[in-house]
Design a protein around this motif. Sequence first.
Motif, short mmCIF file in Angstrom:
data_model
loop_
_atom_site.label_atom_id
_atom_site.label_comp_id
_atom_site.label_asym_id
_atom_site.label_seq_id
_atom_site.Cartn_x
_atom_site.Cartn_y
_atom_site.Cartn_z
N ASP A 133 0.65 -1.37 -0.20
CA ASP A 133 0.19 -0.10 0.31
C ASP A 133 0.62 1.17 0.07
O ASP A 133 1.09 1.99 -1.12
CB ASP A 133 -0.78 -0.21 1.13
N ILE A 134 1.61 1.09 0.95
CA ILE A 134 3.27 2.04 0.50
C ILE A 134 3.49 2.89 -0.34
O ILE A 134 3.59 3.92 -1.61
CB ILE A 134 3.81 1.97 1.75
N ILE A 135 3.78 1.60 -0.95
CA ILE A 135 4.13 1.32 -3.08
C ILE A 135 3.82 2.33 -3.50
O ILE A 135 4.03 3.19 -4.90
CB ILE A 135 5.26 0.30 -2.74
N ASN A 136 2.21 2.23 -3.18
CA ASN A 136 1.55 2.86 -4.43
C ASN A 136 0.91 2.94 -3.74
O ASN A 136 -0.13 3.79 -4.57
CB ASN A 136 0.80 1.11 -4.31
N GLY A 137 1.28 4.17 -2.97
CA GLY A 137 0.53 5.47 -2.44
C GLY A 137 -0.95 5.63 -2.11
O GLY A 137 -1.88 6.10 -1.98
N GLU A 138 -1.05 4.38 -1.50
CA GLU A 138 -2.65 3.67 -1.07
C GLU A 138 -2.73 3.40 0.24
O GLU A 138 -3.70 3.05 0.56
CB GLU A 138 -2.82 2.54 -2.00
N PHE A 139 -1.96 4.07 1.05
CA PHE A 139 -2.10 4.73 2.50
C PHE A 139 -2.55 5.32 3.38
O PHE A 139 -2.31 6.54 2.37
CB PHE A 139 0.10 4.13 2.94
#
Length: 414
Positions: free
Chosen positions: A408-414
């Motif tokens: 989620d962090i890598i995908n910017g979804e956090f």
Amino acid sequence: MNNDTETTEAPTRRDYVKYGGAVIGGSLLAGCASNSDSEGTPTPSETGTDTATASQTATEDDYSVRMAPMGEVEFSNVPEDVFTILGHHVDMLLALGRGDDINAMHGPGYHQALYEKLVAHFDGVSVDWEGLYSSWPPTKEKLYELDSDIHIADPAKVTTGEGWDDSDVQEIAENVAPWFGNTLSGTNRTPPESWADRYEYYTLWEIFGKIAEVFQAQDRYEALASIHDSVLQTIEENLPLTYDRPSAALVLFSADEDSGWGYKLNYPGYYAAHTRPMGVEDALADAVGEGYGDDGRNITLDYELLLEADPDVLLVLGPMTESYNLDEIRQRLENDTAASELTAVQEGQVYAQGARRQGPILNLFQLEMTAKQLYPDQFGEWPGYVNGEPYPEISKDEQLFDRQRVADIINGEF
């Protein structure tokens, strides 16, 4: 590449990024080659004055990031097209969601094979690096051709490459894009003489924090750093007493000879960022003594020296990159008169590792795998690595970090 920025009516994003980088990078590198003052390095106030005078295109969105050996580097926009060389920087870019922006790296096939095995556990994260320019040592012609927004590479390290010196690095900083990277912190290696006065050493996560600032992604850095802190705390709190810890050796075997290289487990620098927290006895350090790894470098070893060290656990670099086959390595050890006597071989404790040039993603996985390989009673049994397969599945209750949270962090979804 269009260099006529003075006649451009509205400077582009590329102009903004390069202009700030050229002023800062150029002044630092000029100082590097000059004997005009005793230090050869501009002071922060001098650098700031030069920038303030020259930056006629400055905007409210300007920001700067400082890291040795570059010093202060100014940006007017977040870089998009990214050149890099070594794996720790590649990993950091991937962790910031910038994996697809990379246009070059050293050994793209090598990194593709390794990171495919890791991101297989991250929903929505993939890598596609095969066919990129293999960038060590780079050529100036190729850097002009790539026309990157930034070079995430250590300029002091680049000057050690064939065909490079300080003036070449300065030329690229002025005409293409700034440099921003730190590599010699891997083993706190002595920098080239002309860079010695301005070099500083950082931890892996300190470098990552600086890279995150360049891409204005401090939130992702802080979220991943929090996970890293939690993993370290878990390891620290559950390590057995010193006398109950095994001895270990970290090695890379030659592909076709009964020899290889040994690496320090507890040496300063990010190369040992996954082994140093384990507090394990370095069997090779005991066997070799003071001559082991001067300036943080590796030692050459053969089976006889390895037998003298006789580690309880043998950590083998390479198999997860598909450059080496762990089953073949084990078979060679078992079939050799000397190596077959190793405690690690007889006890079946020969394990695959990833790579020493690690960024945050590989570091998290390697902290987990190494903890399990060394201390199964404390951190759960290591399930073993199968050649060619992804990093092994580990049940959620025995994972040292949450895969979905990292994804989620890598995908910017956090």
